[in-house]
Scaffold this motif. Structure first.
Motif, short mmCIF file in Angstrom:
data_model
loop_
_atom_site.label_atom_id
_atom_site.label_comp_id
_atom_site.label_asym_id
_atom_site.label_seq_id
_atom_site.Cartn_x
_atom_site.Cartn_y
_atom_site.Cartn_z
N ALA A 1 0.41 15.90 -2.60
CA ALA A 1 0.77 15.88 -1.18
C ALA A 1 -0.16 14.96 -0.39
O ALA A 1 0.23 14.39 0.63
CB ALA A 1 0.73 17.29 -0.61
N VAL A 2 -1.40 14.81 -0.84
CA VAL A 2 -2.35 13.91 -0.17
C VAL A 2 -1.81 12.49 -0.17
O VAL A 2 -1.75 11.81 0.87
CB VAL A 2 -3.72 13.96 -0.86
CG1 VAL A 2 -4.66 12.91 -0.26
CG2 VAL A 2 -4.33 15.35 -0.76
N TYR A 3 -1.36 12.04 -1.32
CA TYR A 3 -0.91 10.65 -1.44
C TYR A 3 0.48 10.47 -0.84
O TYR A 3 0.76 9.39 -0.27
CB TYR A 3 -0.93 10.23 -2.91
CG TYR A 3 -2.34 10.05 -3.41
CD1 TYR A 3 -3.05 8.89 -3.12
CD2 TYR A 3 -2.99 11.05 -4.12
CE1 TYR A 3 -4.35 8.72 -3.55
CE2 TYR A 3 -4.29 10.89 -4.55
CZ TYR A 3 -4.97 9.72 -4.27
OH TYR A 3 -6.27 9.56 -4.68
N ALA A 4 1.34 11.46 -0.94
CA ALA A 4 2.65 11.36 -0.31
C ALA A 4 2.51 11.26 1.21
O ALA A 4 3.17 10.44 1.87
CB ALA A 4 3.51 12.55 -0.69
N LEU B 1 0.83 -1.21 0.00
CA LEU B 1 0.00 0.00 0.00
C LEU B 1 0.86 1.26 0.00
O LEU B 1 0.55 2.23 -0.69
CB LEU B 1 -0.93 0.00 1.21
CG LEU B 1 -1.92 1.16 1.32
CD1 LEU B 1 -2.79 1.27 0.08
CD2 LEU B 1 -2.79 1.02 2.57
N VAL B 2 1.96 1.25 0.76
CA VAL B 2 2.89 2.38 0.74
C VAL B 2 3.40 2.61 -0.68
O VAL B 2 3.44 3.75 -1.18
CB VAL B 2 4.06 2.14 1.71
CG1 VAL B 2 5.15 3.20 1.52
CG2 VAL B 2 3.57 2.13 3.15
N ALA B 3 3.81 1.53 -1.35
CA ALA B 3 4.32 1.65 -2.71
C ALA B 3 3.25 2.19 -3.66
O ALA B 3 3.53 3.05 -4.51
CB ALA B 3 4.84 0.30 -3.19
N ALA B 4 2.01 1.71 -3.53
CA ALA B 4 0.94 2.16 -4.42
C ALA B 4 0.62 3.64 -4.20
O ALA B 4 0.39 4.39 -5.17
CB ALA B 4 -0.31 1.31 -4.19
N LEU B 5 0.60 4.09 -2.95
CA LEU B 5 0.32 5.49 -2.66
C LEU B 5 1.44 6.39 -3.17
O LEU B 5 1.19 7.47 -3.73
CB LEU B 5 0.14 5.67 -1.15
CG LEU B 5 -1.14 5.06 -0.56
CD1 LEU B 5 -1.07 5.00 0.96
CD2 LEU B 5 -2.38 5.85 -1.00
N LEU C 1 3.45 2.94 10.36
CA LEU C 1 2.73 1.90 11.11
C LEU C 1 3.33 0.51 10.93
O LEU C 1 3.10 -0.38 11.76
CB LEU C 1 1.27 1.86 10.67
CG LEU C 1 0.39 3.03 11.12
CD1 LEU C 1 -1.02 2.83 10.58
CD2 LEU C 1 0.35 3.13 12.63
N ILE C 2 4.10 0.29 9.85
CA ILE C 2 4.57 -1.07 9.55
C ILE C 2 5.40 -1.66 10.69
O ILE C 2 5.13 -2.79 11.14
CB ILE C 2 5.33 -1.09 8.22
CG1 ILE C 2 4.36 -0.84 7.06
CG2 ILE C 2 6.05 -2.42 8.01
CD1 ILE C 2 5.02 -0.75 5.70
N LEU D 1 3.45 8.02 3.77
CA LEU D 1 4.29 8.16 4.96
C LEU D 1 3.58 7.64 6.20
O LEU D 1 4.18 6.95 7.04
CB LEU D 1 4.69 9.63 5.14
CG LEU D 1 5.52 9.96 6.39
CD1 LEU D 1 6.84 9.20 6.37
CD2 LEU D 1 5.76 11.46 6.49
N ALA D 2 2.29 7.96 6.34
CA ALA D 2 1.54 7.54 7.52
C ALA D 2 1.47 6.01 7.62
O ALA D 2 1.67 5.44 8.70
CB ALA D 2 0.13 8.13 7.47
#
Length: 388
Positions: free
Chosen positions: A167-170, A88-92, A179-180, A174-175
């Protein structure tokens, strides 16, 4: 978890972590909705084409629920959760850097696939919670999911108004990345519940569909309500940006607060379903959705009416969902994760259809066609709930 090592108790800290992770995962599906006006302008595509973005995201989510959720019964759920969070981090991040509309469409599919992380976190909470607190703990995690769905629009609209849509997706990437390590350290290992092969797991879901008529009714009725839900939220930013309202992404995002008000009340439907029966609550929820959209379709254009519509129909949709889950989970306790996968996959197929139909109707017939679709879908759900 192993046979010799019992799971640690699901305390407040881990419950909060699971609720936060669930909210952030499912929020990834909805950041795009208040941004559609901005994205349409930047990439030079019309309202029908821009509607592909939420459609592809919801479709990816629905397909992944059906094809990937059974893996939680076969492999260590902690490992699956961490792998999906990294994906999900990679997709965002891929979305934040998208150079073209075509790439953005591919990124939307990737987000939908990876955001099914949310559907692994909720069963994890149910597994870890003590039996006496299971309903309370799972309810708290589900509150995170509902708030993630609705407040994501507020956050996306506000951030985009200040720093732009990328900036929304970046920020979202990060968020989730932060958590990972917390999820890896906080969650125990989960013992697989079955050694069945992947194909056998998929076939078992097909058997559940053919065996249980209440599952089919619940999935189809909730799927129709999801058509109405998604048609509204997927076109709201474009409607608000039109000549009747003249509002930007910040106002579109703020509508998530109206939806959150309905969602926070909806868990009370569970207690009402226990007292009056889930079917009564389902019918009441579908009726609320119909009334809200019929009023929007027939009344003069009003920003305040849109706010009321968002509160009322979100309350109806969430009340019906809670009650449908009560029906489905009672069918076969040993197959609850797969029953949930069937219900949610049909629901998100409805959301994908709602996004596509809503965008097409808006482009061809104007904004009043969208609530007309929502009212018709709610009537279809009411008809299904009356079947035996």
């Amino acid at each position: 978890m192993t046979s010799t090592s019992p799971p640690p108790p699901l305390g407040t800290a881990l419950t909060l972590l699971l609720a936060t992770a669930t909210g952030l995962a499912v929020a990834s599906l909805y950041y795009v909705q208040p941004l559609l006006g901005l994205l349409s302008t930047q990439f030079g595509v019309g309202s029908a084409a821009i509607g592909l973005l939420p459609t592809l995201t919801q479709l990816g989510y629905g397909v992944a629920i059906l094809l990937l959720s059974p893996l939680g019964d076969r492999y260590d759920r902690r490992r699956i959760i961490v792998i999906k969070a990294a994906a999900l981090v990679a997709a965002l991040a891929f979305t934040a850097a998208a150079p073209s509309f075509a790439v953005l469409c591919l990124a939307s599919i990737a987000i939908g696939l990876a955001a099914t992380l949310a559907q692994d976190l909720v069963p994890a909470a149910a597994t870890l919670a003590p039996e006496a607190q299971r309903g309370q703990r799972v309810g708290q995690v589900m509150t995170g999911l509902l708030l993630g769905i609705l407040l994501s629009r507020v956050a996306a609209g506000a951030v985009a108004a200040v720093a732009g849509w990328r900036a929304v997706y970046a920020g979202a990437a990060l968020a989730v990345a932060l958590l990972i390590p917390l999820l890896w350290r906080g969650l125990p290992r989960f013992q697989p519940a079955t050694q069945a092969g992947y194909g056998e797991l998929l076939l078992s879901m097909a058997r559940l569909w053919t065996t249980h008529a209440p599952l089919r009714r619940a999935a189809l009725a909730q799927g129709l309500l999801s058509v109405a839900f998604s048609a509204f939220w997927s076109t709201l930013a474009l409607v608000l940006a039109g000549s009747e309202f003249g509002q930007g992404s910040a106002v579109a995002g703020a509508f998530g607060l109206a939806g959150a008000a309905g969602a926070l009340v909806a868990p009370l439907a569970g207690g009402l379903a226990d007292r009056r029966g889930p079917q009564a609550v389902i019918r009441a929820g579908a009726l609320l959705v119909f009334v809200a959209f019929a009023a929007q379709a027939l009344a003069p254009a009003s920003l305040w009416l849109l706010v009321v519509v968002a509160v009322v129909f979100d309350l109806g949709v969430q009340a019906a969902l809670v009650s449908h889950q009560s029906v489905v989970y009672s069918l076969d306790p040993a197959s609850r994760s797969r029953l949930n996968a069937v219900l949610v996959s049909v629901m998100f197929a409805g959301m994908a259809a709602g996004a596509a139909l809503g965008s097409a109707l808006l482009a061809s017939f104007g904004w009043r066609a969208v609530p007309a679709l929502g009212a018709a879908a709610a009537l279809g759900a009411l008809a299904i709930t009356r079947r035996r």
